[in-house]
Design an enzyme around this catalytic site. Structure first.
Site, PDB file in Angstrom:
ATOM      1  N   HIS A 200       0.895  -0.926  -0.141  1.00 46.14           N
ATOM      2  CA  HIS A 200      -0.141  -0.134  -0.012  1.00 46.14           C
ATOM      3  C   HIS A 200       0.921   1.374   0.110  1.00 46.14           C
ATOM      4  O   HIS A 200       0.517   2.128   0.694  1.00 46.14           O
ATOM      5  CB  HIS A 200      -0.985   0.118   1.188  1.00 46.14           C
TER       6      HIS A 200
ATOM      7  N   HIS B  14      -9.936   2.047   0.237  1.00 41.03           N
ATOM      8  CA  HIS B  14      -9.699   1.007   1.420  1.00 41.03           C
ATOM      9  C   HIS B  14     -10.959   1.026   2.330  1.00 41.03           C
ATOM     10  O   HIS B  14     -10.718   0.901   3.526  1.00 41.03           O
ATOM     11  CB  HIS B  14      -8.389   1.026   2.012  1.00 41.03           C
TER      12      HIS B  14
ATOM     13  N   GLU C 177     -11.304  -3.613  -2.736  1.00 37.55           N
ATOM     14  CA  GLU C 177     -10.235  -2.782  -3.252  1.00 37.55           C
ATOM     15  C   GLU C 177      -9.954  -2.912  -4.819  1.00 37.55           C
ATOM     16  O   GLU C 177      -9.513  -3.788  -5.382  1.00 37.55           O
ATOM     17  CB  GLU C 177      -9.121  -2.960  -2.539  1.00 37.55           C
TER      18      GLU C 177
END
Ligand code: GLA
Length: 387
Positions: free
Chosen positions: A133, A207, A344
């Site tokens: 991420h 997210h 996602e």
């Protein structure tokens, strides 16, 4: 009628039509409040976007985080259906990417390394031996510039961020724009775009942890999920795709017929053991770049349903496996394991090291552009027995 009277009449009619239209969209609005200061002294604000039906999303420019999302149930009652906190400090203390914009590369890059045009780039390693991420300080932890945008069909907020060459190890100055729109049709639309001054890799996602029964209101195992994907990307123990695109047929990953998330989550299937539940990327059916419906989730006690539409080739289903009751969120709710699920939309994990996966390279002079829509409807779903 004299020509001048006809003209007056036409003018009055046009003014009335304009006023009626303004009234129809008149309630959609954006308001702004302070949300505190980051440790390096930057101001964080919180923006409330309200649509004409009263649905509402709160977004802070810290991480572009959706802190709350209130949509109607089957009786029109609004409830907050995303996990999060009501103060900046809680976000600063560290959490599990709740509601944030994820970048420069959403999901994992094996060992935090990739090679582009013969040059090896070393990224921050923040998830075992891998990069996750966007690294230690990804797009979820930076302060974005924010400005409300006028749109005809709802309320919108534009967020921009200049991600400097070398931040977290990525090449190229990346100029990123994310526009959140809460439409009057109860859609949360996210429009991502970016340009770079040097070839690089990009993979942006969002997210939010959803619980359609209301945040903090139990686990999500009884939510019914449909995913329009015939294949998924199995992973190794570090959640890095092996490169295989496996058919979902006959596996607990087959959501081509709506099934509750919990129905097969504890089956003795290697991929579920490795992910501690669902934490996998689906290879979405349909064409990359075409906005299409890829998922639908429904929850029978509230009657809420959510559709996911995207232009992306993949989508990570994460079933909140690592939530463990250590985070207390809004209204004092304690977030236990599987209290939220994430969908996602993205490119496949580790694409920079997987030449056979659709490319995530953004070239200098090109424009990255993707759209994802989470669409909510209070459509009636008959109550179903809990498993
Ligand atoms: C993503 C990852 C998960 C986990 C969560 C945050 O969805 O795929 O493994 O890291 O973020 O906890």
């Amino acid at each position: 009628m004299k020509p001048v009277k006809v003209l007056y009449f036409a003018l009055i009619c046009s003014a009335m039509i304009l006023l009626l239209n303004l009234n129809a969209y008149g309630q959609a609005k954006v308001t702004k409040e302070g949300f505190g200061k980051t440790p390096d002294g930057q101001d964080a604000d919180i923006y409330t976007l309200t649509n004409s039906g009263g649905a509402e999303v709160k977004i802070t420019n810290y991480g572009g985080i959706v802190t709350s999302l209130r949509v109607p149930d089957r009786n029109g009652k609004l409830d907050d259906i995303v996990l999060g906190f009501d103060n900046l400090d809680a976000y600063l203390k560290g959490h599990a990417y709740f509601g944030a914009i994820i970048g420069r590369y959403g999901n994992r890059i094996a060992k935090g390394r990739f090679t582009l045009h013969g040059v090896e780039y070393k990224l921050a390693v923040n998830n075992g031996e891998n990069h996750l991420h966007g690294g230690t300080k990804g797009f979820d932890k930076v302060v974005w510039n924010a400005k409300p945008r006028k749109v005809a069909n709802g309320a919108a907020l534009e967020l921009t961020y200049l991600n400097k060459d070398g931040e977290e190890g990525y090449p190229g100055n990346l100029s990123v724009k994310v526009v959140y729109t809460l439409t009057n049709a109860n859609e949360l639309k996210i429009d991502y775009s970016a340009t770079t001054d040097k070839d690089t890799v990009v993979n942006l996602t969002h997210h939010s942890y959803f619980n359609l029964a209301g945040q903090g209101n139990g686990d999500i195992l009884n939510h019914r999920l449909f995913v329009n994907a015939a294949r998924f990307t199995p992973t190794d123990a570090g959640s890095i795709p092996t490169g295989e695109l496996r058919s979902v047929r006959g596996t607990p990953f087959d959501f081509t017929r709506a099934t509750t998330i919990g129905a097969r989550i504890n089956q003795d299937y290697e991929q579920l053991r490795l992910g501690k539940g669902y934490d996998h990327n689906f290879v979405l059916n349909g064409k990359i770049g075409t906005l299409r419906r890829v998922a639908r989730v429904s929850e029978s006690t509230s009657g809420r349903a959510m559709e996911v539409w995207t232009t992306e080739p993949g989508m990570q289903l994460y079933s909140g496996n690592f939530l463990d009751g250590t985070l207390t969120g809004k209204d004092g709710k304690v977030y236990q394991q599987r209290y939220g699920f994430c969908l996602e939309t993205q490119h496949y994990p580790d694409s920079p090291n997987k030449p056979k996966f659709p490319t995530t390279v953004l070239r200098k002079g090109d424009r990255y552009h993707t759209i994802t829509i989470y669409k909510f409807s209070p459509k009636f779903i008959p109550p179903q027995p809990r498993m």
